[in-house]
Design an enzyme around this catalytic site. Structure first.
Site, short mmCIF file in Angstrom:
data_model
loop_
_atom_site.label_atom_id
_atom_site.label_comp_id
_atom_site.label_asym_id
_atom_site.label_seq_id
_atom_site.Cartn_x
_atom_site.Cartn_y
_atom_site.Cartn_z
N LEU A 94 0.87 -1.17 0.00
CA LEU A 94 0.00 0.00 0.00
C LEU A 94 0.91 1.22 0.00
O LEU A 94 2.01 1.18 0.55
CB LEU A 94 -0.89 0.03 1.25
CG LEU A 94 -1.92 -1.09 1.40
CD1 LEU A 94 -2.60 -1.00 2.76
CD2 LEU A 94 -2.95 -1.03 0.29
N ASP A 95 0.46 2.31 -0.58
CA ASP A 95 1.26 3.53 -0.62
C ASP A 95 1.53 4.06 0.78
O ASP A 95 0.77 3.80 1.73
CB ASP A 95 0.54 4.62 -1.43
CG ASP A 95 0.48 4.29 -2.91
OD1 ASP A 95 1.27 3.45 -3.38
OD2 ASP A 95 -0.38 4.87 -3.60
N VAL A 96 2.58 4.86 0.91
CA VAL A 96 2.98 5.43 2.19
C VAL A 96 1.83 6.22 2.82
O VAL A 96 1.55 6.08 4.01
CB VAL A 96 4.22 6.33 2.04
CG1 VAL A 96 4.53 7.07 3.34
CG2 VAL A 96 5.42 5.51 1.60
N GLY A 97 1.17 7.04 2.04
CA GLY A 97 0.10 7.88 2.56
C GLY A 97 -1.22 7.18 2.76
O GLY A 97 -2.20 7.80 3.17
N THR A 98 -1.27 5.89 2.48
CA THR A 98 -2.52 5.12 2.55
C THR A 98 -2.57 4.29 3.83
O THR A 98 -1.59 3.66 4.21
CB THR A 98 -2.62 4.17 1.34
OG1 THR A 98 -2.56 4.94 0.15
CG2 THR A 98 -3.91 3.37 1.38
#
Length: 127
Positions: A91-95
């Site tokens: 998953l993306d860092v900001g997610t």
């Protein structure tokens, strides 16, 4: 732990640099300091002998990067639980969201086969 007190360490205990080899030094590595604010055991939603399901917090990388081996979900959970965990997806860092981690290589292989055979469904929720 306070990220400002994090000390540098060797990635490998003992090694020799052969002629023609090199050592990579990152003077300004990417930092994911939020990982020190997370109570990692509290992120675990389900745990079996084969896998973990966690609620991944935002602001933390899932996997190690070339310039930061330790500030990520995989490393922090392995340290907290005292056992190796393997990434099944990212998953993306900001997610923030549900993240599956394998506890065995056999389950990792099984999970990857399910994804390749389209036996699982991917659902994207938008707010």
């Amino acid at each position: 732990a306070d990220p400002r007190k994090h000390k540098c360490r060797r990635a490998v205990d003992t090694f020799a640099v052969c002629y023609g080899g090199y050592i990579r030094v990152h003077l300004q590595p990417k930092r994911f300091e939020r990982c020190y604010q997370v109570q990692w055991r509290q992120t675990v939603l389900t745990a079996t002998q084969d896998y973990l399901v966690i609620d991944k917090p935002w602001g933390v990388n899932v996997n190690p990067t070339v310039d930061n081996l330790c500030e990520n979900c995989e490393w922090m959970l392995s340290q907290e639980l005292g056992e190796r965990v393997y990434l099944t997806h990212r998953l993306d860092v900001g997610t923030s969201g549900i993240l599956f981690l394998a506890k065995t290589k056999a389950f990792l292989s099984y999970f990857n086969q399910l994804i390749m055979c389209n036996a699982s469904r991917t659902t994207t929720a938008t707010a």
